[in-house]
Design a protein around this motif. Structure first.
Motif, PDB file in Angstrom:
ATOM      1  N   SER A 141      52.968  41.646  53.761  1.00  0.00           N
ATOM      2  CA  SER A 141      53.417  41.201  55.082  1.00  0.00           C
ATOM      3  C   SER A 141      52.403  41.633  56.134  1.00  0.00           C
ATOM      4  O   SER A 141      51.505  42.454  55.879  1.00  0.00           O
ATOM      5  CB  SER A 141      54.782  41.815  55.408  1.00  0.00           C
ATOM      6  OG  SER A 141      54.649  43.213  55.641  1.00  0.00           O
ATOM      7  N   GLY A 143      52.958  43.533  58.707  1.00  0.00           N
ATOM      8  CA  GLY A 143      53.092  44.957  58.961  1.00  0.00           C
ATOM      9  C   GLY A 143      52.433  45.793  57.878  1.00  0.00           C
ATOM     10  O   GLY A 143      51.808  46.830  58.163  1.00  0.00           O
ATOM     11  N   GLN A 144      52.545  45.354  56.630  1.00  0.00           N
ATOM     12  CA  GLN A 144      51.894  46.076  55.540  1.00  0.00           C
ATOM     13  C   GLN A 144      50.376  45.991  55.650  1.00  0.00           C
ATOM     14  O   GLN A 144      49.667  46.975  55.419  1.00  0.00           O
ATOM     15  CB  GLN A 144      52.367  45.516  54.200  1.00  0.00           C
ATOM     16  CG  GLN A 144      53.810  45.867  53.875  1.00  0.00           C
ATOM     17  CD  GLN A 144      54.329  45.110  52.659  1.00  0.00           C
ATOM     18  OE1 GLN A 144      53.904  43.977  52.384  1.00  0.00           O
ATOM     19  NE2 GLN A 144      55.246  45.712  51.932  1.00  0.00           N
ATOM     20  N   THR A 167      49.566  45.790  67.444  1.00  0.00           N
ATOM     21  CA  THR A 167      50.845  45.119  67.176  1.00  0.00           C
ATOM     22  C   THR A 167      50.863  43.677  67.663  1.00  0.00           C
ATOM     23  O   THR A 167      51.859  42.975  67.485  1.00  0.00           O
ATOM     24  CB  THR A 167      52.001  45.884  67.852  1.00  0.00           C
ATOM     25  OG1 THR A 167      51.789  45.923  69.261  1.00  0.00           O
ATOM     26  CG2 THR A 167      52.102  47.299  67.314  1.00  0.00           C
ATOM     27  N   LEU A 170      51.773  40.909  65.114  1.00  0.00           N
ATOM     28  CA  LEU A 170      52.915  41.167  64.249  1.00  0.00           C
ATOM     29  C   LEU A 170      54.181  40.482  64.753  1.00  0.00           C
ATOM     30  O   LEU A 170      54.380  40.318  65.961  1.00  0.00           O
ATOM     31  CB  LEU A 170      53.183  42.677  64.168  1.00  0.00           C
ATOM     32  CG  LEU A 170      52.079  43.549  63.567  1.00  0.00           C
ATOM     33  CD1 LEU A 170      52.518  45.006  63.579  1.00  0.00           C
ATOM     34  CD2 LEU A 170      51.736  43.105  62.160  1.00  0.00           C
ATOM     35  N   ASP A 171      55.048  40.128  63.812  1.00  0.00           N
ATOM     36  CA  ASP A 171      56.386  39.682  64.194  1.00  0.00           C
ATOM     37  C   ASP A 171      57.116  40.851  64.851  1.00  0.00           C
ATOM     38  O   ASP A 171      56.901  42.018  64.488  1.00  0.00           O
ATOM     39  CB  ASP A 171      57.171  39.227  62.963  1.00  0.00           C
ATOM     40  CG  ASP A 171      56.588  37.966  62.343  1.00  0.00           C
ATOM     41  OD1 ASP A 171      55.959  37.193  63.090  1.00  0.00           O
ATOM     42  OD2 ASP A 171      56.750  37.776  61.128  1.00  0.00           O
ATOM     43  N   GLU A 173      59.946  42.234  64.570  1.00  0.00           N
ATOM     44  CA  GLU A 173      60.685  43.184  63.736  1.00  0.00           C
ATOM     45  C   GLU A 173      59.763  44.136  62.981  1.00  0.00           C
ATOM     46  O   GLU A 173      60.214  45.145  62.432  1.00  0.00           O
ATOM     47  CB  GLU A 173      61.596  42.452  62.748  1.00  0.00           C
ATOM     48  CG  GLU A 173      60.878  41.608  61.724  1.00  0.00           C
ATOM     49  CD  GLU A 173      60.722  40.159  62.161  1.00  0.00           C
ATOM     50  OE1 GLU A 173      60.585  39.292  61.285  1.00  0.00           O
ATOM     51  OE2 GLU A 173      60.745  39.906  63.383  1.00  0.00           O
ATOM     52  N   LEU A 174      58.460  43.841  62.928  1.00  0.00           N
ATOM     53  CA  LEU A 174      57.520  44.702  62.229  1.00  0.00           C
ATOM     54  C   LEU A 174      56.828  45.691  63.156  1.00  0.00           C
ATOM     55  O   LEU A 174      56.191  46.642  62.689  1.00  0.00           O
ATOM     56  CB  LEU A 174      56.452  43.850  61.525  1.00  0.00           C
ATOM     57  CG  LEU A 174      56.964  42.842  60.492  1.00  0.00           C
ATOM     58  CD1 LEU A 174      55.807  42.003  59.972  1.00  0.00           C
ATOM     59  CD2 LEU A 174      57.666  43.556  59.347  1.00  0.00           C
ATOM     60  N   ASP A 177      57.754  49.567  62.869  1.00  0.00           N
ATOM     61  CA  ASP A 177      57.223  50.308  61.725  1.00  0.00           C
ATOM     62  C   ASP A 177      55.805  50.805  61.994  1.00  0.00           C
ATOM     63  O   ASP A 177      55.454  51.946  61.667  1.00  0.00           O
ATOM     64  CB  ASP A 177      57.212  49.422  60.475  1.00  0.00           C
ATOM     65  CG  ASP A 177      58.608  49.128  59.952  1.00  0.00           C
ATOM     66  OD1 ASP A 177      59.543  49.848  60.349  1.00  0.00           O
ATOM     67  OD2 ASP A 177      58.753  48.176  59.155  1.00  0.00           O
TER      68      ASP A 177
END
Length: 249
Positions: A141, A143-144, A167, A170-171, A173-174, A177
């Motif tokens: 993903s 985030g990963q 960030t 990123l989506d 929701e990620l 993290d």
């Protein structure tokens, strides 16, 4: 105390366009400074000048009291000490995660494969990515992938970490993290310069915040002071737009 980073009257042109106008900023060891401002204000350019990904025209930048263009560093030596992470992950798609993060230590800095991979697995475990060492970027993903990019920057054990809108791609929701990882690095005492549009994060995580406008640092201070009682009209107008958009809650 010698500043960890000392930016003194740095000026940068792109062609005829003045991008940084005699910018000065000092950072102490273990300090986190967030650079905020509208797009095009010079934030990312300033960040990239610190490890000479962008060469500035005038002024001086020092790391631990030594000018970053001093031959004793060498550009690779400087980039080892000042790691950088971008909003685009810039991972090599044909390499797995472990090869991505160990490439620079092995090829540029002369570590053995065994030493680099042992350190790499330790860094991945810290970011809960130890099970993905053999995975390829397309299998991860966003985030990963960004966690892997941060891990790669830490592989040279840098003195300073430069984070450029990490960030932004990123989506939503990620985002949390990745920001949690940055909070962990702050708790470990990492010196960080962070370009961000995440105002709530800057308010929470930064020791100081610098507002750039038109290539100039118009105002800087603690998050409580700058977000709570900005003095400059441009800072006030910028933060009013941020608040109206719900991005400082």
């Amino acid at each position: 105390m010698v500043p960890k980073i000392d930016i003194d009257n740095v000026t940068k042109y792109f062609g005829d366009k003045l991008v940084l106008d005699r910018v000065s900023l000092q950072m102490n060891p273990h300090e986190v400074v967030c650079l905020i401002g509208a797009s095009g204000s010079g934030k990312s350019t300033l960040l990239r000048c610190v490890n000479r990904l962008v060469e500035y025209d005038y002024g001086t930048i020092r790391l631990d009291g030594v000018p970053v263009d001093d031959p004793s560093f060498g550009k690779m030596g400087l980039q080892k000490r000042a790691g950088i992470v971008f909003q685009a992950y810039n991972l090599f798609p044909h390499m797995n995660v472990l090869d991505n993060i160990t490439l620079a230590p092995r090829r540029v800095h002369g570590q053995s494969r065994a030493e680099a991979e042992e350190h790499g697995r330790d860094v991945l475990a810290r970011f809960a990515m130890h099970g993905f060492a053999g995975a390829y970027p397309e299998q991860l993903s966003g985030g990963q992938q960004q966690r892997v990019a941060i891990a790669r920057a830490l592989m040279t054990r840098p003195d300073v970490l430069l984070l450029d809108e990490i960030t932004a791609a990123l989506d939503p929701e990620l985002v949390g993290d990745v920001l949690a990882i940055i909070r962990g690095l702050k708790d470990d005492g990492m010196t960080m310069m962070i370009v961000t549009h995440e105002m709530a994060f800057a308010r929470e995580c930064a020791d100081r915040v610098a507002f750039l406008d038109g290539g100039v640092i118009l105002e800087e201070g603690t998050p409580d002071r700058l977000f709570g009682s900005p003095q400059e009209p441009r800072t006030q107008a910028f933060l009013q737009r941020i608040i109206a958009a719900g991005r400082l809650s």
